[in-house]
Motif scaffolding. Structure first.
Motif, PDB file in Angstrom:
ATOM      1  N   ILE A  55       0.629  -1.205  -0.018  1.00  0.00           N
ATOM      2  CA  ILE A  55       0.225   0.153  -0.025  1.00  0.00           C
ATOM      3  C   ILE A  55       0.747   1.185  -0.120  1.00  0.00           C
ATOM      4  N   ILE A  58       1.894   2.240  -3.407  1.00  0.00           N
ATOM      5  CA  ILE A  58       0.928   2.818  -4.050  1.00  0.00           C
ATOM      6  C   ILE A  58       1.122   4.344  -3.964  1.00  0.00           C
ATOM      7  N   SER A  62       4.770   3.879  -7.193  1.00  0.00           N
ATOM      8  CA  SER A  62       3.594   3.679  -8.148  1.00  0.00           C
ATOM      9  C   SER A  62       2.808   2.421  -8.009  1.00  0.00           C
ATOM     10  N   ILE A  63       1.725   2.330  -8.560  1.00  0.00           N
ATOM     11  CA  ILE A  63       0.790   1.312  -8.719  1.00  0.00           C
ATOM     12  C   ILE A  63       1.419   0.217  -9.206  1.00  0.00           C
ATOM     13  N   SER A  66       3.748  -1.354  -6.921  1.00  0.00           N
ATOM     14  CA  SER A  66       2.936  -2.322  -5.858  1.00  0.00           C
ATOM     15  C   SER A  66       2.538  -3.559  -6.527  1.00  0.00           C
ATOM     16  N   LYS A  67       2.283  -3.595  -7.552  1.00  0.00           N
ATOM     17  CA  LYS A  67       1.966  -5.009  -8.481  1.00  0.00           C
ATOM     18  C   LYS A  67       2.692  -5.942  -8.862  1.00  0.00           C
ATOM     19  N   ASN A 133       2.420   0.786 -15.634  1.00  0.00           N
ATOM     20  CA  ASN A 133       1.237   0.067 -15.465  1.00  0.00           C
ATOM     21  C   ASN A 133       0.609   0.051 -16.869  1.00  0.00           C
TER      22      ASN A 133
END
Length: 490
Positions: A55, A58, A62-63, A66-67, A133
């Protein structure tokens, strides 16, 4: 959520040149779930510290970062995903014909490749990396970078896919008829509809486990056995308490299903649960959790502080059960049994009725028998359909004799407790003819031995608690037990 193709879709694809590739999305399109969202929620239960770190990625990185972090730390299994069978069948057919198929997804790259390696259908895979992303225009640019100016068929499922659907010569959309019409209007051109059945109220009710609410009638047990030992005006409060326990139980069921999603998908029947099957999206689930939390707060506000503390204890112990004790043989059924007792304690507290330690011990031992029986039914034959690598519990089929012994010993012990209780000095203040209570022993023993007998004959194949609640024999015995208690009081 089953997917139904339009009858003319196969014919339409057949009329498109074999040189035109298919580009297909993963989350919500090829599968009825979201890889990243599920993996992140899974980390909350299995590795909470890493979930917090994901979290923070994120918020401060960046997202995409996180992924990738989540994909490295998750227990992702491509073979257990809820694939949309008709989409998968279409891809298999086109692959056999020699059509090029590309998997383009915003899911983490490692997860996308796991799916690709499992299915063996894709000539290329493009997915989210630590730098980008792959969603919306990023995905569109990546697809065009691979295909150049070639025409292609794109199958997507969300508004985030609109840039790709606009670019594709043959856009296809997975969703309800209403969503397909809206997407076609936004694009200003026809869309090949992959229609799916819309979510219905029964899907939400199934996830809430409304049929399991019958267990919370235990909150009313003190009122049924008290026979005037409480103030009538408190009855409304008891029903509010029971409703609060029902809502709290549904809240816990959702959390349990999220924690057990991979175990459920590996199970012969549990894979059809709304979360495991993808019938309800993560958005639906989070929305339900929010509504249930509001309901818990509102109903709790209608009760006194003591009642709130009991319900809070119920929720807290359930979370401990989900996170830790569910994995430990014996400890799990001991804790589950105490959760049944908490329901009775809540009813007694709301009615301001004193509790006899003997009565609670009698109930606890009977509930321990039911908890052992429940595990016995689950594991006697069910583990043959569960991969050991996914089961989070210590039980296996070899433990069923121990569960059988625990259940039967518990109910006999309960009868011994009842005999001692009828001989105690404090019983005369409650019951005028306490010896009549001994009639409960043959009633309880007959019911218990009968249910174990039926189980051995394989007449019980699903949740035994529900089997009890919907059995005519159970209700006849229950009425007889109330009659015995009433006769002992008058």
């Amino acid at each position: 959520m089953s997917l139904e193709l339009e009858e003319n879709f196969s014919e339409l694809i057949d009329n498109i040149s074999i040189d035109v590739p298919i580009v297909v999305d993963l989350d919500g399109t090829l599968i009825a779930s979201d890889c990243y969202a599920e993996a992140l929620i899974g980390l909350i239960f299995s590795k909470p510290v890493k979930a917090i770190k994901a979290i923070f990625f994120i918020l401060f990185k960046s997202i995409a970062a996180s992924k990738i972090f989540v994909s490295i730390n998750s227990n992702f299994k491509a073979e257990l995903l809820p694939y949309r069978e008709n989409v998968l069948s279409l891809l298999k057919r086109e692959n056999e014909k020699g059509r090029k198929i590309i998997l383009a997804t915003a899911a983490p790259e490692a997860m996308a490749w796991d799916v690709a390696n499992h299915l063996g259908l894709f000539t290329e895979v493009i997915a989210t990396t630590s730098e980008i992303n792959l969603k919306g225009r990023n995905k569109k640019n990546a697809i065009e970078g691979i295909l150049g100016g070639l025409n292609y068929i794109y199958i997507g499922d969300s508004t985030a896919d609109i840039p790709i659907l606009e670019s594709a010569m043959y856009p296809a959309f997975v969703g309800s008829k209403k969503k397909n019409d809206r997407i076609a209007k936004l694009l200003g051109k026809s869309v090949i509809p992959f229609l799916i059945k819309p979510i219905k109220i029964k899907d939400f009710l199934k996830q809430l486990r409304v049929f399991q609410w019958t267990k919370n009638f235990l909150v009313l047990l003190p009122a049924l056995t008290g026979f005037g030992l409480y103030e009538t005006k408190r009855i409304i409060s008891v029903f509010i308490a029971m409703l609060l326990m029902c809502v709290s139980a549904s809240f816990i069921y959702i959390l349990n299903d999220l924690a057990d999603i991979w175990d459920d998908r590996a199970h012969a029947s549990k894979k059809n649960r709304p979360i495991a099957s993808g019938n309800l999206s993560m958005f639906n689930i989070i929305f339900m959790l929010g509504l249930l939390m509001i309901a818990i707060l509102l109903l709790g506000n209608a009760l006194d502080v003591g009642s709130r503390l009991i319900v809070l204890g119920y929720l807290g112990l359930n979370l401990l059960y989900t996170q830790f004790f569910k994995k430990l043989a014996v400890y799990d059924i001991v804790l589950l049994t105490f959760l049944y007792i908490l329901r009775v304690l809540l009813g007694s507290h709301v009615l301001n009725m004193p509790n006899s330690i003997w009565f609670l011990a009698f109930l606890y031992l009977n509930f321990l028998n039911i908890a052992a029986w429940k595990r016995y039914v689950e594991y006697k034959g069910a583990l043959k359909s569960i991969s050991k690598s996914f089961s989070r519990r210590e039980y296996n089929a070899e433990h069923t004799p121990l569960l059988l012994a625990t259940g039967i010993a518990s109910v006999f012990s309960a009868c011994v407790v009842l005999v001692i209780y009828t001989s105690s000095s404090d019983i005369s203040s409650i019951y005028h003819r306490p010896m009549i209570l001994l009639l409960l022993c043959p009633l309880v023993l007959a019911t218990t031995l009968r249910m174990w007998y039926s189980t051995e004959l394989k007449k019980v194949s699903h949740d035994p608690v529900i089997e009890i609640l919907f059995s005519k024999e159970t209700w006849i015995i229950f009425v007889l037990c109330l009659g015995v208690i009433f006769s002992a009081r008058v």
